[in-house]
Design a protein around this motif. Structure first.
Motif, PDB file in Angstrom:
ATOM      1  N   THR A  15     -35.593   5.496   2.347  1.00  0.00           N
ATOM      2  CA  THR A  15     -34.227   5.945   3.748  1.00  0.00           C
ATOM      3  C   THR A  15     -34.216   4.126   3.786  1.00  0.00           C
ATOM      4  O   THR A  15     -35.067   3.522   3.859  1.00  0.00           O
ATOM      5  N   PRO A  16     -33.244   3.518   3.629  1.00  0.00           N
ATOM      6  CA  PRO A  16     -33.229   2.687   4.023  1.00  0.00           C
ATOM      7  C   PRO A  16     -33.539   1.960   5.108  1.00  0.00           C
ATOM      8  O   PRO A  16     -32.961   2.603   6.894  1.00  0.00           O
ATOM      9  N   LEU A  17     -33.936   0.800   5.492  1.00  0.00           N
ATOM     10  CA  LEU A  17     -34.789   0.005   6.650  1.00  0.00           C
ATOM     11  C   LEU A  17     -33.354  -0.689   7.027  1.00  0.00           C
ATOM     12  O   LEU A  17     -33.433  -2.337   6.034  1.00  0.00           O
ATOM     13  N   THR A  18     -33.936  -1.569   8.368  1.00  0.00           N
ATOM     14  CA  THR A  18     -33.172  -3.096   8.831  1.00  0.00           C
ATOM     15  C   THR A  18     -34.232  -3.514   9.084  1.00  0.00           C
ATOM     16  O   THR A  18     -34.889  -2.760  10.736  1.00  0.00           O
ATOM     17  N   PRO A  19     -34.928  -4.357   8.700  1.00  0.00           N
ATOM     18  CA  PRO A  19     -35.710  -5.113   8.989  1.00  0.00           C
ATOM     19  C   PRO A  19     -35.558  -5.752  10.141  1.00  0.00           C
ATOM     20  O   PRO A  19     -34.771  -6.048  11.419  1.00  0.00           O
ATOM     21  N   LEU A  24     -43.751  -5.190  12.234  1.00  0.00           N
ATOM     22  CA  LEU A  24     -44.913  -5.049  10.602  1.00  0.00           C
ATOM     23  C   LEU A  24     -44.338  -3.849  10.504  1.00  0.00           C
ATOM     24  O   LEU A  24     -44.589  -2.156  10.653  1.00  0.00           O
ATOM     25  N   LEU A  25     -44.169  -4.331   8.341  1.00  0.00           N
ATOM     26  CA  LEU A  25     -44.402  -2.473   7.852  1.00  0.00           C
ATOM     27  C   LEU A  25     -45.180  -2.254   7.466  1.00  0.00           C
ATOM     28  O   LEU A  25     -45.744  -2.863   6.510  1.00  0.00           O
ATOM     29  N   LEU A  26     -45.613  -1.474   7.343  1.00  0.00           N
ATOM     30  CA  LEU A  26     -47.021  -0.309   6.915  1.00  0.00           C
ATOM     31  C   LEU A  26     -46.318   0.620   5.518  1.00  0.00           C
ATOM     32  O   LEU A  26     -45.430   1.761   5.984  1.00  0.00           O
ATOM     33  N   VAL A  27     -46.420   0.556   3.679  1.00  0.00           N
ATOM     34  CA  VAL A  27     -45.806   1.208   3.494  1.00  0.00           C
ATOM     35  C   VAL A  27     -47.292   1.525   2.459  1.00  0.00           C
ATOM     36  O   VAL A  27     -47.878   1.252   2.066  1.00  0.00           O
ATOM     37  N   GLU A  37     -38.773  -9.450   3.937  1.00  0.00           N
ATOM     38  CA  GLU A  37     -37.798 -11.497   4.299  1.00  0.00           C
ATOM     39  C   GLU A  37     -37.194 -10.041   5.788  1.00  0.00           C
ATOM     40  O   GLU A  37     -36.627  -8.989   5.284  1.00  0.00           O
ATOM     41  N   GLY A  38     -37.197 -10.805   6.707  1.00  0.00           N
ATOM     42  CA  GLY A  38     -36.974 -10.239   7.916  1.00  0.00           C
ATOM     43  C   GLY A  38     -38.279  -9.544   9.083  1.00  0.00           C
ATOM     44  O   GLY A  38     -38.068  -8.884   9.743  1.00  0.00           O
ATOM     45  N   LYS A  85     -48.838 -12.985  11.811  1.00  0.00           N
ATOM     46  CA  LYS A  85     -47.782 -13.053  12.234  1.00  0.00           C
ATOM     47  C   LYS A  85     -47.624 -11.914  13.747  1.00  0.00           C
ATOM     48  O   LYS A  85     -47.870 -10.610  13.520  1.00  0.00           O
ATOM     49  N   TRP A  86     -47.559 -12.301  14.928  1.00  0.00           N
ATOM     50  CA  TRP A  86     -47.292 -11.105  16.216  1.00  0.00           C
ATOM     51  C   TRP A  86     -45.898  -9.963  15.909  1.00  0.00           C
ATOM     52  O   TRP A  86     -45.235 -10.279  15.778  1.00  0.00           O
ATOM     53  N   PHE A  87     -46.368  -8.970  15.967  1.00  0.00           N
ATOM     54  CA  PHE A  87     -45.392  -7.826  16.242  1.00  0.00           C
ATOM     55  C   PHE A  87     -45.988  -7.432  17.736  1.00  0.00           C
ATOM     56  O   PHE A  87     -46.533  -6.926  17.945  1.00  0.00           O
TER      57      PHE A  87
END
Length: 122
Positions: A15-19, A24-27, A37-38, A85-87
């Motif tokens: 599913t396309p995700l909007t950054p 933080l993105l975990l895959v 990026e983003g 980086k802070w999330f």
């Protein structure tokens, strides 16, 4: 989150995700990550449990932790130490067919439950 925990949201692979700069993105293995990026960062999660060997064998903190719970613990530590980086949110994209197992991994890990709050889809 109003209770101070970091929001944890499961996403469907493909599913396309909007950054988002605060996320933080975990895959997982087999998932296709969005470009880094983003995002606050992109982290790959291996399915295998992790263990820590610094303490006496058999103590609770040295028992094997699931792949996702172990990664959540590590990114929380990095965030607290300023090494990440802070999330304020984490988007999780598990491998296809593994969402239930990853949710269970978080549900049975006391530290993950204390630090992260799973956002339920509406």
């Amino acid at each position: 989150m109003t209770d101070g925990r970091i929001a944890l949201e499961f996403q469907v692979a493909g599913t396309p995700l909007t950054p988002r700069a605060d996320t933080l993105l975990l895959v997982g293995d087999g998932s296709q990550p969005d470009p880094a990026e983003g995002w606050a960062g992109v982290v790959a999660v291996r399915s295998a449990p992790t263990a820590f060997a610094q303490h006496a064998a058999g103590c609770l903190c040295c028992t094997a932790r699931g792949g996702l719970a172990g990664v959540l613990g590590e990114i929380f530590r990095q965030r607290a130490m300023g090494d990440q980086k802070w999330f304020t949110r984490v988007a999780v994209v598990p491998p296809p067919g593994q969402e239930a197992a990853w949710r269970a991994d978080v549900a049975r890990d006391v530290l993950a439950q204390a630090r992260f709050s799973i956002i339920q889809e509406s």
